[in-house]
Design a protein around this motif. Structure first.
Motif, short mmCIF file in Angstrom:
data_model
loop_
_atom_site.label_atom_id
_atom_site.label_comp_id
_atom_site.label_asym_id
_atom_site.label_seq_id
_atom_site.Cartn_x
_atom_site.Cartn_y
_atom_site.Cartn_z
N VAL A 55 6.18 12.39 3.30
CA VAL A 55 6.70 11.18 4.22
C VAL A 55 6.62 10.08 3.16
CG1 VAL A 55 6.21 9.79 6.11
CG2 VAL A 55 5.54 12.01 6.23
N ASP A 56 7.91 9.47 3.15
CA ASP A 56 8.13 8.58 2.39
C ASP A 56 7.89 6.93 3.22
OD1 ASP A 56 10.42 7.74 3.93
OD2 ASP A 56 11.95 8.46 2.55
N ALA A 57 7.85 5.82 2.42
CA ALA A 57 7.38 4.55 2.97
C ALA A 57 8.23 4.36 4.28
CB ALA A 57 7.35 3.30 2.08
N ALA A 58 9.40 4.38 4.29
CA ALA A 58 10.56 3.97 5.43
C ALA A 58 10.23 4.85 6.27
CB ALA A 58 11.95 4.00 4.88
N GLU A 59 9.91 6.21 6.30
CA GLU A 59 9.47 6.99 7.30
C GLU A 59 8.29 6.82 8.13
OE1 GLU A 59 9.54 11.79 8.81
OE2 GLU A 59 9.66 11.31 6.50
N ALA A 60 7.44 6.44 7.18
CA ALA A 60 6.02 6.08 7.60
C ALA A 60 6.16 4.86 8.52
CB ALA A 60 5.01 5.79 6.46
N ILE A 61 6.75 3.80 8.04
CA ILE A 61 6.80 2.57 8.88
C ILE A 61 7.66 2.94 10.19
CG2 ILE A 61 8.03 0.19 9.24
CD1 ILE A 61 7.32 -0.02 6.30
N SER A 62 8.72 3.78 10.31
CA SER A 62 9.32 3.99 11.34
C SER A 62 8.62 4.64 12.50
CB SER A 62 10.69 4.97 11.01
OG SER A 62 11.65 5.34 12.32
N SER B 196 -3.67 5.98 1.50
CA SER B 196 -2.97 4.90 2.18
C SER B 196 -3.03 5.02 3.74
CB SER B 196 -1.18 5.28 1.83
OG SER B 196 -0.63 6.45 2.37
N LEU B 197 -3.31 6.07 4.48
CA LEU B 197 -3.67 6.15 5.68
C LEU B 197 -5.08 5.33 5.98
CD1 LEU B 197 -3.12 9.82 6.70
CD2 LEU B 197 -1.92 7.81 7.29
N GLU B 198 -5.94 5.45 4.92
CA GLU B 198 -6.97 4.56 4.98
C GLU B 198 -6.94 3.05 5.18
OE1 GLU B 198 -10.02 5.72 2.14
OE2 GLU B 198 -10.06 8.10 3.14
N ASN C 55 0.93 -1.33 -0.09
CA ASN C 55 0.03 0.07 -0.09
C ASN C 55 0.86 1.08 0.05
OD1 ASN C 55 -2.43 -1.34 -0.05
ND2 ASN C 55 -2.39 -1.64 2.20
N LEU C 56 1.86 1.19 0.74
CA LEU C 56 2.75 2.37 0.64
C LEU C 56 3.60 2.70 -0.58
CD1 LEU C 56 4.08 2.18 4.50
CD2 LEU C 56 2.77 3.77 3.49
N GLY C 57 4.12 1.38 -0.97
CA GLY C 57 5.00 1.28 -2.14
C GLY C 57 6.15 2.27 -2.19
N ASP C 58 6.27 2.94 -3.38
CA ASP C 58 7.36 3.97 -3.20
C ASP C 58 7.00 5.28 -3.34
OD1 ASP C 58 9.57 1.98 -3.52
OD2 ASP C 58 8.97 1.95 -5.84
N ASP C 59 5.76 5.54 -3.11
CA ASP C 59 4.91 6.61 -3.15
C ASP C 59 4.64 7.51 -1.96
OD1 ASP C 59 4.30 6.59 -5.91
OD2 ASP C 59 2.32 5.43 -5.28
N PRO C 60 4.64 8.81 -1.79
CA PRO C 60 4.75 9.28 -0.42
C PRO C 60 3.51 9.01 0.48
CG PRO C 60 5.48 11.00 -2.25
CD PRO C 60 4.83 9.64 -2.78
#
Length: 428
Positions: free
Chosen positions: A187-194, A153-155, A143-148
């Protein structure tokens, strides 16, 4: 002498991770030498460990270390590297070992101070959480993929968290944090997971901060500690109590059991079997339907006469809707408060993680009668609802004190929020 004091296991704030492979090689060499009773091997070229190029990882980003692990495993054969242990499994320098190394190193744990049991447990926790993790992490990354990060994606993240039984309140808190950050910057995928990991850890630790209590629940040395084990039928109270006794004995504490479940058929015999496995005595009343409060009365006297540090009290399984049984539980607590006012008393609710939100409702009902101080979450290895730990912490204000991920005698451990969230969101 204690094998390893799990009750006082070192807990530290997450910090910059060392190179995980270098850490793992050092720990592996030391543990192997320890098992063989030989001097520790040199750390630069441990025997039987293949030389592998060390790839530096960015500091403070456990996710980058995980990505490097995949590259390392693809470039070297590790199947032949084994350490015989006294545990039921063999330690191998494989993906589980390297993942455990990343998690321990990220907590600032020196490789020279880590035990085989810690490595074994973390690997087991990761495997045990697989049912909860299946689909969750995969779908999250897809869902996050490479997109911000976006509202869409929050939903999707919200749906995934609710499916894992994280709970509405906990999910809303996590989404609020992500949304706040998203409104400040891309916010990219890596930061979102962090950010998600950080928020979930803080939720699990929130009850500790509000009550000003230590991360690990440990019996106080040199005085009587009484832990009441409560819960509904079928969640594994007696089994959990037996595992707690084993953990206490191996951690260097004197221990005694009280068979307060006097109604269930063969409950006393079951407790005695667990006690024999750990060399712990049991105080019981052979009479059918004996008064549990009377058993506790005798057990407190025996604990004092033997200078026991930890008295574990088994209680009858009861439904939270049965008023008379809940009153009986309150009576046991009153007996403890009257006979042992100097004792450190804990009332721990055992919850079956597979029950999800039903377990949460049990916690709310038990809180008043049993004066709960914490929760023990069991059967994580057989559940797809391990996220209920977050719901319990957020909605009851009770800290998770122990978790179980397996049927073995050593498959219960003190709860560590950092390790739990890493296992929950680990890549397969």
């Amino acid at each position: 002498m204690a094998e390893f004091d799990w009750f006082n296991r070192e807990t530290t704030e997450a910090q910059s991770a060392e190179d995980a492979l270098a850490w793992a090689k050092e720990a592996y060499a030391r543990l192997k030498a320890q098992q063989q009773g030989a001097p520790e091997a040199p750390l630069d070229t441990p025997p039987e460990v293949l030389e592998v190029p060390i790839v530096p990882t960015a500091p403070s980003l456990l996710e980058q270390a995980a990505a490097k692990r995949d590259e390392r495993l693809a470039s070297v054969s590790l199947a032949a590297i084994e350490v015989k242990t006294e545990l039921t499994t063999e330690i191998q320098l494989d993906s589980d070992f390297l993942w455990s190394a990343e998690v321990l190193a990220a907590q600032g744990r020196p490789a020279a101070q880590v035990s085989i049991e810690e490595i074994d447990w973390l690997g087991k926790l990761r495997r045990g959480m697989e049912k909860t993790r299946q689909g969750f992490v995969t779908q999250l990354l897809e869902n996050l993929g490479d997109d911000p990060l976006s509202e869409q994606s929050l939903e999707q993240i919200e749906t995934l968290l609710l499916k894992a039984d994280v709970g509405i309140q906990s999910t809303d808190l996590a989404l609020d944090r992500l949304r706040l950050r998203m409104n400040e910057a891309v916010v990219d995928a890596a930061e979102a997971i962090s950010l998600l990991k950080q928020e979930l850890r803080e939720q699990l630790e929130s009850p500790l901060g509000k009550q000003g209590i230590a991360p690990l629940l440990a019996p106080i040395k040199g005085r009587l500690n009484i832990w009441l084990i409560v819960g509904v039928n079928g969640v594994g109270k007696t089994t959990t109590l037996g595992k707690l006794a084993n953990l206490a004995v191996r951690s260097g504490y004197s221990c005694l059991m009280a068979a307060g479940d006097t109604f269930r058929a063969a409950a006393v015999q079951q407790l005695q079997v667990w006690a024999e496995r750990s060399g712990v005595a049991v105080i019981a009343n052979p009479s059918a339907n004996a008064d549990p409060a009377a058993v506790v009365f005798d057990a407190i006297g025996a604990a004092r006469s033997k200078n026991v540090e930890l008295l574990l009290v088994d209680t009858a399984g009861r439904l939270q809707t049965k008023h008379n049984l809940m009153e009986e539980l309150a009576k046991v607590r009153r007996i403890i408060d009257r006979l042992a006012p100097e004792a450190q008393v804990e009332s721990l609710l055992v919850l079956d993680s597979s029950q999800g939100q039903n377990g949460l409702r049990q916690a709310m009902a038990f809180a008043a009668a049993a004066q709960l101080t914490g929760v023990i979450l069991t059967k994580l290895d057989g559940s797809a609802k391990g996220g209920v730990a977050l719901a319990v912490a957020a909605e009851t204000g009770l800290p998770i004190r122990f978790i179980g991920a397996g049927e073995g005698l050593r498959d219960l451990r003190p709860f560590n929020s950092f390790e739990f969230i890493e296992a929950l969101l680990a890549k397969n």
